[in-house]
Write an enzyme that holds these catalytic residues in place. Structure first.
Site, PDB file in Angstrom:
ATOM      1  N   ASN A  52      38.323  84.932  68.294  1.00 30.24           N
ATOM      2  CA  ASN A  52      37.702  85.234  66.998  1.00 30.24           C
ATOM      3  C   ASN A  52      37.167  86.659  66.916  1.00 30.24           C
ATOM      4  OD1 ASN A  52      38.271  82.603  66.437  1.00 30.24           O
ATOM      5  ND2 ASN A  52      36.162  81.921  66.146  1.00 30.24           N
ATOM      6  N   LYS A  74      32.443  79.517  53.310  1.00 26.96           N
ATOM      7  CA  LYS A  74      33.092  79.037  54.544  1.00 26.96           C
ATOM      8  C   LYS A  74      34.608  79.189  54.421  1.00 26.96           C
ATOM      9  CE  LYS A  74      33.149  76.838  58.598  1.00 26.96           C
ATOM     10  NZ  LYS A  74      34.260  76.034  58.803  1.00 26.96           N
ATOM     11  N   GLY A  82      38.121  64.886  67.241  1.00 26.39           N
ATOM     12  CA  GLY A  82      38.651  66.146  67.780  1.00 26.39           C
ATOM     13  C   GLY A  82      37.483  66.906  68.398  1.00 26.39           C
ATOM     14  N   SER A  83      37.622  68.228  68.523  1.00 25.25           N
ATOM     15  CA  SER A  83      36.563  68.976  69.203  1.00 25.25           C
ATOM     16  C   SER A  83      35.255  68.923  68.415  1.00 25.25           C
ATOM     17  CB  SER A  83      37.016  70.414  69.472  1.00 25.25           C
ATOM     18  OG  SER A  83      37.641  70.954  68.346  1.00 25.25           O
ATOM     19  N   ASN A  96      37.222  71.657  57.529  1.00 28.70           N
ATOM     20  CA  ASN A  96      37.692  72.942  57.027  1.00 28.70           C
ATOM     21  C   ASN A  96      38.487  72.727  55.750  1.00 28.70           C
ATOM     22  OD1 ASN A  96      36.667  74.673  58.962  1.00 28.70           O
ATOM     23  ND2 ASN A  96      38.497  74.597  60.256  1.00 28.70           N
TER      24      ASN A  96
HETATM   25  O1  KPL Z   1      35.533  77.090  61.470  1.00 32.25           O
HETATM   26  C1  KPL Z   1      36.064  77.785  62.313  1.00 32.25           C
HETATM   27  C2  KPL Z   1      37.335  77.295  62.883  1.00 32.25           C
HETATM   28  O2  KPL Z   1      37.706  77.697  63.964  1.00 32.25           O
HETATM   29  O3  KPL Z   1      37.964  76.469  62.206  1.00 32.25           O
HETATM   30  C3  KPL Z   1      35.471  79.117  62.685  1.00 32.25           C
HETATM   31  C4  KPL Z   1      34.235  79.354  61.835  1.00 32.25           C
HETATM   32  C5  KPL Z   1      36.462  80.218  62.439  1.00 32.25           C
HETATM   33  C6  KPL Z   1      34.969  79.178  64.105  1.00 32.25           C
HETATM   34  O4  KPL Z   1      35.968  79.229  65.064  1.00 32.25           O
END
Ligand code: KPL
Length: 298
Positions: free
Chosen positions: A195, A177, A9-10, A96
């Site tokens: 953001n 995070k 992905g990105s 994430n």
């Molecule tokens: O981790 C990110 C995401 O977009 O998933 C942040 C830190 C919010 C940066 O865009």
């Protein structure tokens, strides 16, 4: 170093592309991105300008010194199953949400490191990735402490000029995070804002409250993060990535399933197990899940 990046992905494309400037990288992803990279290489634009030529494929290679897992949190079990057949020296999760490292460690023989990333990335077209902000990779043993393996991976990243810190407090870093993602991702996705706009008015009330709730749950888990530190982390990242589209906002714009279960959903669940009140995270999770159901992506 031979590095397989799982999830193109990105973020996976950017990280793999940057590492390919120095290492032997294979990007594992989907078509048409994989085919475009095979045909023309990977074009990196934005804050970093380069064209690199990593290998690209649809499935895991047989072996690698290091597998970097960048797939969405809900795809971690499938990635772990595929990587279980790969001969690896080490695995690093840069994802994430909470719990990804545990899922990987349960399936893999190789040691699993935890990582966080604050680089911004977008994938505008197959074979292309745009770096929307140079941030930092923080990595280390998933349960904390120091390890020669984390130092080796940190040195390999440094050699490729990826801004990297090796940390001995990854559990705290992962909760910080999580607070940042809890504050920014769902708020930006639901309101369709960039953001930086979470710093304004009602958006900030929501984002800051989501971060404070995350800190309260973290403290019940034995991780010392103050409310002010959690709010401050959201503010810093929102300022540093002001013009970025968060990953959850990108998912919503592309009608894709989001990582809400591993972010706000995880916090709401842990909060109720620990007897902590987390109404903002519960509400954000409910709203994003309702959107997913409405789009048929849940
Ligand atoms: O981790 C990110 C995401 O977009 O998933 C942040 C830190 C919010 C940066 O865009």
């Amino acid at each position: 170093m031979e590095i397989a990046v799982f999830g193109a992905g990105s973020l996976g494309s950017l990280l793999g592309g940057l590492l390919a400037r120095e290492h032997d990288v294979t990007l594992v992803g989907r078509d048409p991105h994989v085919r475009a990279i095979e045909e023309r290489g990977l074009r990196i634009s934005g804050a970093i300008d380069a064209t690199v030529y990593p290998a690209a494929r649809l499935d895991a290679p047989d072996a690698a010194d290091l597998a970097i897992v960048c797939v969405k949190a809900f795809d971690t079990p499938a990635a772990a199953a595929e990587l279980a057949d790969c001969d690896l020296d080490a695995c690093l999760s840069v994802q994430n949400g909470m719990g990804n490292e545990t899922v990987l460690a349960e399936r893999l023989d190789a040691p699993v490191l935890a990582g966080t990333c604050s680089y911004g990335a977008l994938r505008p077209a197959p074979g292309e990735v745009r770096c929307t902000g140079v941030g930092e990779i923080v990595l280390g043993p998933r349960t904390g402490g120091a390890s020669p393996l984390a130092d080796r991976v940190g040195t390999a990243f440094d050699r490729a000029e990826v801004v990297t810190s090796v940390a001995d407090n990854m559990p705290t870093r992962l909760w910080e995070k999580l607070a940042v993602n809890a504050g920014i991702n769902a708020t930006t996705a639901l309101a369709r804002i960039d953001n930086g706009s979470v710093l304004d008015g009602d958006a900030w009330s929501v984002a800051a409250a989501a971060a404070r709730e995350t800190a309260a749950v973290a403290r019940r888990e034995g991780i010392e993060i103050s409310d002010a530190a959690a709010e401050g982390a959201v503010r810093r990242v929102a300022e540093a990535t002001a013009e970025n589209t968060s990953s959850m906002h990108q998912d919503v714009l592309a009608d894709r399933r989001t990582e809400v279960d591993a972010i706000n959903g995880f916090i709401a669940e842990r909060a109720s197990e620990r007897g902590v009140d987390a109404p903002i995270n519960r509400t954000l999770a409910w709203l994003v899940r309702a959107w997913e159901s409405g789009q048929g992506v849940r």
